[in-house]
Structures are given as C-alpha cells and as structure tokens.
Design an enzyme around this catalytic site. Structure first.
Site, short mmCIF file in Angstrom:
data_model
loop_
_atom_site.label_atom_id
_atom_site.label_comp_id
_atom_site.label_asym_id
_atom_site.label_seq_id
_atom_site.Cartn_x
_atom_site.Cartn_y
_atom_site.Cartn_z
N LYS A 101 -10.24 0.02 -2.53
CA LYS A 101 -10.21 -0.25 -1.10
C LYS A 101 -10.52 1.02 -0.32
CE LYS A 101 -7.04 -1.57 2.63
NZ LYS A 101 -5.68 -2.01 2.99
N LYS A 160 -6.90 3.15 -3.29
CA LYS A 160 -7.37 3.11 -1.90
C LYS A 160 -7.62 4.54 -1.44
CE LYS A 160 -5.34 1.79 2.60
NZ LYS A 160 -4.25 1.06 3.26
N ASP A 182 0.86 -1.17 0.00
CA ASP A 182 0.00 0.00 0.00
C ASP A 182 0.90 1.23 0.00
OD1 ASP A 182 -1.78 -2.06 0.50
OD2 ASP A 182 -3.00 -0.89 1.90
#
Lengths: 298, 361
Positions: free
Chosen positions: A234, A198, A135
């Site tokens: 996400k 995300k 991430d």
C-alpha cells in the site's frame, strides 16, 4: 525464544531503481484502458482521513462517499476507509451492509513512540471496536539503531494482537534514509507476518514515491519466490492525481503481474485522490475538462 | 532604433534563397498536417520530414538575421516560450509554429500550445484566483501601475519588436506601445474605484439595508484580438484581472511574440504566478477545449470569425459560462482611441452580490 536474524538480502541499485521507476511514467494510457484503470484505482483505494480535527460527522460523510463515490453514474465503491481508532465504531456503523472495510491506524500513530504493551492494547481495543484492518507503524528509531530483532518481535506481537484483522505495517520510508534500509525493513515486516507493507503515514513530507514503492515491490516479489506467500503493498501519502494512480498500477502489472492487481493485494492510501479520479472519469464520459467545484470535498 | 538598423543591414547581406522566396505559404499546408499528434505521425509510413515543426519552409533553419552581427558577434536568438503559472515553459508536446515576415522569411519560432497546456494553465489560474481576489484593491492597482511602468521602461525594445515582427512603421509602433502603457495605467486606477461606481444601495419596502456590489467571476479565458498584438492584449487583459479574476489568454495573431514580450513585463511587475497565463497557438484547436472546460467561468473573445464565436457559445452552455464578444477595431487609430477603454469592459466579468442587512431590530 530464538532471536531474529536478518537474512541475506540483495542491495539496491539506486540509479537503476530510479530510472526504471521513471520509465513507468511514460506509458500512454488512453480511453478504455484509462477508464478501466481509474475504476480499478477506486476499488483499490483506502479513503483516508487522519486529522486531529476529525469528527463523527466528517467520518460519516466520508463513509457515504466511500460507498457511493459518485451520484448519477455507476461507480464502484472504494476498498476501505482509514480512520483513527476512536472513530472505528462510527465508520463501522456507517458502512453496515456494504463491502467497504474499516482500517484503523493504531500503535501510537504516526510516531510509534510509546510503550509496547500500550501499543498492543491499542490494537486489541481497535479490533474489538470492529476494525477489519490495522495499520501499524514500526519504531523507526529502533530500526535506524539496528535493533532489527526488536522490530521483528514488535511486528510479530502486533500480528498476534490483531487476531482476525489484517495487519498493514507502515515503514515510513521517508524516515529510513536509503533504498537499502527500505528493503531491509520490508523484509523484517514480511518475515514477522505482515499481511501488507505500506510506505508512509502521510505525516512526513517525503511520502510515497514510485522508486521507493518499486523497491518494496521487488522485496515482495522475492519473498513470494522464496516462501510462496503473497504480501500486499500500500503506497500512501502524496498520491493526489489520477495520473499518479495509474502509474502505480502500471508498475504493479509490470513488476508483480496480474495476481497483484486486486484490492486484496494492492491498495492506494489517499484522501484527495478520489476526487481527481472522479473528475477524470467524468472527463472521459463528457469530453470536457472538469472543475473541482462540482465535486464534494468530504 | 539601433536594432532596426541592424536588422536591415543583415537583411541585405543575407542572400535569400529561391525556396524561401517562393514558399511564404508553406505554413498553411504543414499546419493542417500537424493536427495529427506527433506520435501518430511517427508511426505513419511517410512521416512529413519536419513533423514537429508546423511551419517549415525549406530554409526555415536559416533565420532572418541569423549568423553574425555587423561587429562579428554570434547572434543571440531569443526563444519565445509561453507564460503559465509564473513560469516560462515550452509546450508539453514540443510543437512550435513559425513567424514569418512580409517577405515570407522565418523570423522566429514560437510555441504551439496543446490542450494539455491549456488544462495546466487553467489549473494554475484557478489556484491563483482566490489569493489574487483577496489582495487589497489598492495592492492590485499598484501591480497594474507597475506593469504600465514596465511597458514604458521597455518602450524601445517593444517598438523594435513591433517593427520586426508585426511589420509596423517606427511611428505606428511607438503609437501602439505608448497607448498600451496608457491603457494599463488607466485601468490600474479602476481597481479601487470600480466597486464604488458600480455598486448600489437599493430602496426596499422593509426594514433592511439592502446593497449590491460586484465580485470577480473567477477564471476567464481570453481569446486575444487578431491584430494590435500588444495594445489589443492589454486592452483585454487589464479589465478582466483588475477586479480579481485570473485569466488564460490564447494568442493567435500576426505577432504572438509580442504577447510573450508582454508576459515578461507582467512577470517583472509583481503579478503572482497564475494570475495571467499566456498561451500561443491556434484558436481553432484550443477553442472547443476552453469553451467546454468546466473550470473556466467566463470567456472574452475578440476577432473570432462567425463559426468560432458560434462554437464558443454552444460549448459554453454546459457550464453556463459568461461569454462576451468584444468588437475588434480594424485600425491602430481605432485601437488607440479612448473609446476602447471603458468601465463597461469590467462589467461582463463580475458577479453581483446583494446583501440584506436587518436594521431597526
């Protein structure tokens, strides 16, 4: 090397996005559908701990919970655990023999304010430790200054550094200011090769919201129509209640369709959501409202 | 006093319609219909004309005292809401019940709580519990004293409300209000004393200093008495919260509006939000959900019938709740009696902690 130019993308109608997102909160999900939604939410969850005070012991406990969220009844395991790079090895060892993946936040999380070679090296080392997913955060400063090509290059370089690992790009929507900026950032990340986009780090007070996630859904949908590539999403940060989780699932189904209702293309990043989902499942089973006192905290 | 006179004069000017006069019991029939959720009703072929209102005599839209005052002002009618987490809220379902006077006329509407309102109230009580219990006993006492003070300060309006809504005489109403203030005052004094009185130092046959002291149980659900709408409530709430418990009170009696008047008093007495949560509604509807709720640690019940008390005991087994039934006095005099205030009313809602402290090592 050619400089990246942001393609023409539609502007976002703030009023419409917010009212459409609000409509997803009014669906009535009951009984069997609710149970299915809750179990799906568990299977899509990135169980997260990102604290300065994280220890090996805490990560081990979290991994145990990730594999078997509830004792005494059949319950799916979560999609992944999300930890800091130094704890990837611990998580990897704790999760041996399970399907639970290890995600790690790299690239000078949460600010991204470090030198690019250092950030890329952080990714390489983290992948070497065994992370399945990375991430990364974008440089919001550069993005807000309009240096889109730089963002594109950084994401592309990060993707290369990831090697076999999946790359999730954190836009930190709370710092981008407007829906149009979110849409632009999503487009750049997808163009540069992100596997997932995300919403947030969870370290900024304004985290994932339904409208901002809807804007990202629409960017992903349009990107799919143009290129045929499916990008995952996400939402993370601020999702604490089971009710919020199924509102996101409703939004996935009604915006992107069933194709995206899989842990490969949709994740929920959360730390305290799991217990609330478990409490709701238990409530469905027993008929009694539950108490958090009966559910382990870590 | 003036309000009572005003009310009487408007009563005589307003002509009572024959429907209202003959339909004081409509509440019962509509009450059972509306146990179906509003959504189901909307789908059914012939929804009752007033699906969202559980008590709907044909002329219910004409409130007693509706219209104008004697001086020609438009009446400002009060909206009775519930008090949850320090906020005055309507039910998430939007349902209300009607309060009727002795003649069967609608006096006002009040909220009919749903099980989700109960759930919200319990989570408010849960998050308020630890901060409330960790306040100093002296500070909790100050707040209870303040509540007694506020009951006294609103004496006149409470008396008027008891007359209008609970059909008490002026003298009875005054007796109940004064007794309520006195009772709150009496229990306020116990906050920093009950531990000394109830604790013990225990003789043990080894070198330990051994002592036992009470601690609050946690979240307590209170099923309020079915009479004495003000005094009964104070008599149950005060002993529960003084030790550091928080409570969710469900009120179903002849004048639930007094509970909301009381919550306005508590709201201005420095009670942190969530320490006392007051719901109005139907005991039979919410009882199973409260008794089975895993996050409620104890139940205090007063004035329930045999079936209700039994249902509480059965459903409370799952989470091993403490359950205590208070006997309900039948007259106002009995309620006002000093026998209704007791140190032993605090006891059912505490846990005992015994500590073994090594000595002579």
């Amino acid at each position: 090397m050619q400089t990246y130019r942001l393609p023409k993308i539609p502007t976002v109608d703030q009023v419409q996005v917010e009212s459409r997102a609000a409509a997803f909160t009014t669906r009535s999900i009951k009984k069997g559908a609710k149970k299915a939604a809750l179990e799906l939410a568990i299977r899509m969850m990135d169980l997260t701990t990102l604290e300065g005070m994280d220890t090996e012991g805490k990560v081990q406990m979290m991994c145990n919970k990730a594999m078997q969220p509830m004792i005494g009844r059949p319950c799916p395991s979560v999609a992944a655990v999300c930890v800091y790079p130094t704890l990837v090895g611990v998580a990897k060892r704790a999760l041996v023999g399970s399907d639970v993946k290890v995600a790690a936040v790299a690239t000078a999380f949460p600010s991204g304010q470090s030198f690019l070679p250092i950030r890329l090296e952080e990714i390489r080392q983290t992948v070497a430790e065994g992370a399945d997913e990375i991430d990364m955060v974008i440089s919001r400063g550069a993005f807000l200054a309009g240096e889109y090509a730089r963002i594109y290059d950084e994401v592309a370089a990060s993707k290369q550094a990831c090697g076999p690992a999946h790359l999730k790009v954190i836009l930190e929507t709370g710092e981008l200011g407007t829906y149009d900026q979110v849409r632009k950032a999503s487009q750049i990340a997808m163009d540069a090769g992100a596997d997932f986009i995300k919403t947030s780090t969870g370290k900024v007070s304004e985290a994932a919201t339904l409208p901002v996630t809807l804007v990202m859904f629409e960017a992903v949908r349009d990107f799919f129509f143009q290129t045929g590539k499916r990008i995952g999403i996400k939402p993370a940060g601020g999702i604490r209640k089971a009710k919020q989780a199924w509102q996101y699932l409703v939004m996935v189904k009604e915006t992107l369709g069933d194709d995206w209702l899989t842990p490969d293309l949709f994740r929920l990043g959360a730390s305290s959501l799991l217990n609330d989902v478990l409490m709701q499942l238990q409530r469905l089973e027993t008929g009694n409202y539950q108490s958090s006192l009966y559910f382990s905290e870590d | 006093m003036t309000q009572t006179q005003k009310k009487k004069s408007t009563d005589t000017t307003q002509k009572k319609s024959p429907e209202t006069a003959t339909a004081p019991n409509v509440e019962q029939t509509n009450g059972s219909e509306s146990s179906v959720s509003p959504k189901t009703q909307a789908k059914s072929a012939n929804p009752p004309p007033t699906a969202r209102f559980t008590s709907s005599a044909p002329n219910d839209h004409r409130l007693v005292g509706g219209g104008r005052t004697d001086s020609g002002r438009l009446m400002v009618h009060k909206t009775y809401k519930m008090w949850v987490g320090g906020k005055f809220i309507r039910s998430e379902q939007g349902r209300v019940l009607g309060l009727h006077n002795a003649e069967g006329d609608l006096v006002t509407h009040y909220v009919r709580a749903s099980r989700k309102d109960l759930r919200d109230a319990v989570s408010a009580a849960r998050s308020a519990q630890t901060p409330w219990a960790t306040r100093s006993a002296f500070n909790r006492g100050q707040i209870l004293f303040r509540a007694a003070e506020m009951i006294d300060a609103r004496r006149e309006s409470l008396i008027a409300r008891l007359q209008e809504h609970a059909n008490l005489s002026a003298a009875e109403a005054a007796q109940e209000v004064d007794a309520a203030a006195d009772r709150m005052f009496w229990y306020a004094g116990w906050t920093d004393k009950y531990i000394q009185v109830l604790s013990s130092v225990n003789p043990v046959a080894s070198s330990f200093f051994n002592f036992t002291l009470p601690e609050p149980t946690g979240v307590v659900a209170i099923f309020a008495p079915t009479n004495a709408p003000l005094l009964g409530l104070v008599s149950l709430i005060a002993p529960v919260i003084l030790s550091g418990n928080t409570c969710v009170v469900l009120v179903e009696n002849n004048a639930p509006t007094l509970a909301i008047e009381l919550s306005e008093i508590l709201a201005t007495s420095d009670f942190p939000g969530g320490v006392v949560n007051i719901l109005t509604g139907l005991r039979d509807e919410l009882l199973p959900h409260a008794a089975g709720h895993m996050d409620i640690n104890a139940i205090a019940s007063c004035g329930g019938n045999e079936a209700q008390d039994r249902a509480i005991q059965i459903a409370a087994c799952e989470s091993v709740k403490r359950v205590h039934f208070f006997e309900q006095p039948q007259t106002l005099d009995a309620w006002c009696s000093e026998r209704q205030q007791s140190l032993y009313s605090i006891l059912p809602f505490v846990e005992w902690k015994t500590a073994w402290h090594p000595i002579g090592v």
